[in-house]
Design a protein around this motif. Structure first.
Motif, short mmCIF file in Angstrom:
data_model
loop_
_atom_site.label_atom_id
_atom_site.label_comp_id
_atom_site.label_asym_id
_atom_site.label_seq_id
_atom_site.Cartn_x
_atom_site.Cartn_y
_atom_site.Cartn_z
N GLN A 191 0.15 -11.26 -1.64
CA GLN A 191 -0.78 -11.68 -0.59
C GLN A 191 -1.72 -10.56 -0.16
O GLN A 191 -2.72 -10.83 0.51
CB GLN A 191 0.02 -12.16 0.64
N THR A 192 -1.42 -9.33 -0.50
CA THR A 192 -2.25 -8.20 -0.10
C THR A 192 -2.49 -7.29 -1.30
O THR A 192 -1.76 -7.34 -2.30
CB THR A 192 -1.58 -7.38 1.02
N LEU A 193 -3.51 -6.46 -1.18
CA LEU A 193 -3.78 -5.47 -2.22
C LEU A 193 -2.69 -4.41 -2.27
O LEU A 193 -2.42 -3.84 -3.33
CB LEU A 193 -5.14 -4.82 -1.98
N GLU A 194 -2.05 -4.14 -1.13
CA GLU A 194 -0.95 -3.17 -1.12
C GLU A 194 0.21 -3.64 -1.99
O GLU A 194 0.88 -2.84 -2.65
CB GLU A 194 -0.47 -2.93 0.31
N LEU A 210 4.41 -9.00 5.41
CA LEU A 210 3.58 -8.51 4.31
C LEU A 210 4.36 -7.52 3.44
O LEU A 210 4.18 -7.47 2.22
CB LEU A 210 2.31 -7.85 4.85
N ARG A 268 1.73 0.72 5.05
CA ARG A 268 2.37 -0.48 4.52
C ARG A 268 2.72 -0.29 3.04
O ARG A 268 3.78 -0.72 2.59
CB ARG A 268 1.45 -1.68 4.68
N ASN A 271 6.64 -9.65 1.35
CA ASN A 271 5.89 -10.25 0.23
C ASN A 271 5.68 -9.24 -0.90
O ASN A 271 5.80 -9.59 -2.08
CB ASN A 271 4.55 -10.76 0.72
N ALA A 272 5.40 -7.98 -0.54
CA ALA A 272 5.21 -6.95 -1.57
C ALA A 272 6.50 -6.73 -2.35
O ALA A 272 6.47 -6.55 -3.58
CB ALA A 272 4.73 -5.65 -0.93
N LEU A 314 -7.03 1.55 1.70
CA LEU A 314 -6.16 0.46 2.16
C LEU A 314 -5.12 1.00 3.14
O LEU A 314 -5.16 2.16 3.53
CB LEU A 314 -5.48 -0.20 0.96
N ASP A 315 -4.17 0.13 3.52
CA ASP A 315 -3.14 0.50 4.51
C ASP A 315 -2.06 1.33 3.80
O ASP A 315 -1.15 0.79 3.16
CB ASP A 315 -2.55 -0.76 5.12
#
Length: 513
Positions: A406-409, A391, A353, A394-395, A349-350
């Motif tokens: 919203q993301t896997l991170e 993003l 981020r 959001n995390a 993944l990123d």
């Protein structure tokens, strides 16, 4: 004269002999022409004869070829006629077979109609018999149809529960075997790569004194020195019977650090009076500001997070003086950033981020003493103010489950935060909060029907539930464990995870006399 005679003779000879030669030549030419004509006639006759012979030969050959092709055509026609006759015979045979099958089908339809009629008659008879038997059974058993249906439905429900529990156990075993292994490997790898020391901090600081005489100088005449220090720093100085020590008490860790540094400088200088106290407090504030900046820069360098606003770096540095359940928030943020990055790299993944969100996830705790709202809300507002990546915001907002990630991170930041907070020795809780959590855990377990006793053990990491065997079956026990776990997730806040252990024990006791 003689010449003239010779010339005259020649001329006379020419005149005489030229016509004769011409005549002779003419005759010779005529004879040749006649011979050529005769020869040409012969050649023409021969050519005509040869042409006639060739013509006859070609006509003969053509006739032979025509005869041969005619014979071949006739033979092919005979063959095709034979095939057509065979096909005709096959078609006739098939038609005959179809006629026979149609007759057979008609006979079978008639037989089926007869059987259907017989079956209908038998079904009617069976229905009448079943009705009579049902009436007799109702008389014998004393149960109505609705009561019998209810009994059957109850039995079916029990069977479905048993099958459902078996399926759940099987699927859970498979999922745990596959997912658990990968998760353990990933988390173990991340934790091993990011090992951090944790120290427990409180709301008080202790300053050592060279001797007890220094306590009087710190208090000053009529307490003016201690009042000046408390006024300038906003903290409380506790000077009691503790030998060679002064206790600095305050909820704000920044003010407590300023007071500690200022007091240490005053003790080192030896001159303690209100003016000097004010000077040392200002120097201590400057020193703390410099420390905050350097700590923020150190955190960004350690985590590899670049491009942050200078104000955000200062806020990160302020986390050095902030604790949560005794855990230093700056060290916790650095650890979460590293854990999230490692897991993101392992999962493809990123990573940038993930580590950025991990470092900034608790930034609101640097301001929660000065602003209203939870540290999550404050952190989100601050990051929006400095135009941080949506993003990443959001995390930060989702790391305590306030919003959906919203993301896997963002999910990795949640996991890293839980890992850092739940490892042994990372945090400490007050006795009151600890006991309250254990009581709430046992209350949730006791609220389910069929529970005999429940015990919260292993510092609240496991709840052991003993059920009544006559009220809860093995199948229902599996479903109960899932329901209790879901209720704990919905109603309680806790670090890490809680194991729900349901125990069903049946005993047979007999005494030999």
């Amino acid at each position: 004269m003689e010449i003239l005679i010779i010339i005259a003779t020649i001329l006379i000879s020419a005149v005489v002999f030229i016509p004769i030669g011409v005549a002779i030549r003419k005759k010779i030419a005529e004879s040749k022409i006649e011979g050529a004509e005769i020869e040409a006639k012969k050649i023409l006759e021969l050519a005509n004869k040869e042409a006639e012979n060739r013509k006859k030969e070609e006509i003969f050959k053509a006739k032979e070829q025509i005869m041969q092709e005619r014979q071949e055509l006739e033979q092919e026609i005979r063959q095709r006629r034979g095939e057509v006759q065979k096909q005709e015979s096959r078609i006739i045979q098939k038609e005959e077979n179809l006629d026979r099958k149609e007759e057979s089908l008609e006979r079978k339809e008639k037989e089926i109609d007869k059987r259907d009629k017989a079956i209908d008659d038998k079904e009617q008879q069976l229905n009448e018999l079943m009705q009579k038997e049902l009436e007799e059974l109702q008389k014998i058993s004393g149960l109505s149809t609705e009561e019998a249906k209810k009994i059957l439905l109850d039995e079916t429900k029990k069977q479905i529960k048993t099958e459902t529990a078996a399926i759940i156990r099987e699927e859970e075993a498979k999922a745990k075997e596959e997912a658990g292994k990968k998760a353990r490997e990933l988390l173990t790898y991340a934790v091993q790569k990011c090992a951090a020391d944790h120290t427990s901090e409180t709301t008080v600081s202790i300053v050592s004194l060279p001797n007890d005489d220094m306590k009087g100088r710190i208090i000053g005449r009529e307490g003016r020195n201690i009042k000046a220090l408390e006024t300038l720093t906003g903290i409380d100085l506790i000077i009691d019977d503790t030998p060679e020590a002064v206790i600095i008490s305050g909820f704000d860790p920044l003010r407590r650090e300023v007071a500690k540094i200022a007091l240490e400088k005053l003790i080192e200088d030896g001159r303690i009076h209100p003016a000097k106290i004010e000077e040392m407090v200002e120097k201590a504030k400057e020193e703390v500001e410099a420390t905050i900046k350097s700590e923020g820069e150190r955190a960004t360098l350690e985590t590899g997070v670049m491009g942050l606003n200078p104000d955000l770096i200062k806020l990160i540095g302020k986390l050095r003086y902030r604790t949560s359940y005794g855990q230093n928030v700056l060290n916790h943020s650095i650890e979460v950033s590293n854990l999230a990055r490692i897991m993101a790299e392992e999962l493809g993944l990123d990573a940038k981020r993930a580590r950025r969100a991990g470092l900034l996830h608790d930034i609101g705790k640097a301001l929660d003493h000065d602003m209203e709202g939870t540290h999550v809300e404050i952190g989100v507002d601050v990051l929006k103010k400095y135009h941080e990546n949506p993003l990443v915001i959001n995390a930060v907002e989702a790391h305590h489950g306030d919003v959906e990630p919203q993301t896997l991170e963002a999910v990795l930041v949640q996991a890293a935060d839980a890992i850092s907070a739940s490892r042994p020795g990372a945090r400490r809780e007050t006795l009151e909060a600890y006991i309250k959590r254990l009581e709430q855990l046992e209350e949730i377990a006791d609220s389910f029907e069929g529970v005999d006793k429940s015990y919260a053990i292993q510092a609240g990491r496991e709840v052991r539930i003993i059920v009544k065997p006559e009220k809860v079956t093995d199948a229902e026990m599996t479903l109960m464990a899932r329901d209790i776990a879901k209720k704990v997730e919905n109603e309680m806040d806790y670090p890490g995870q809680i194991k729900v252990n349901v125990i069903r024990e049946s005993r047979a006791i007999e005494y030999a006399k």
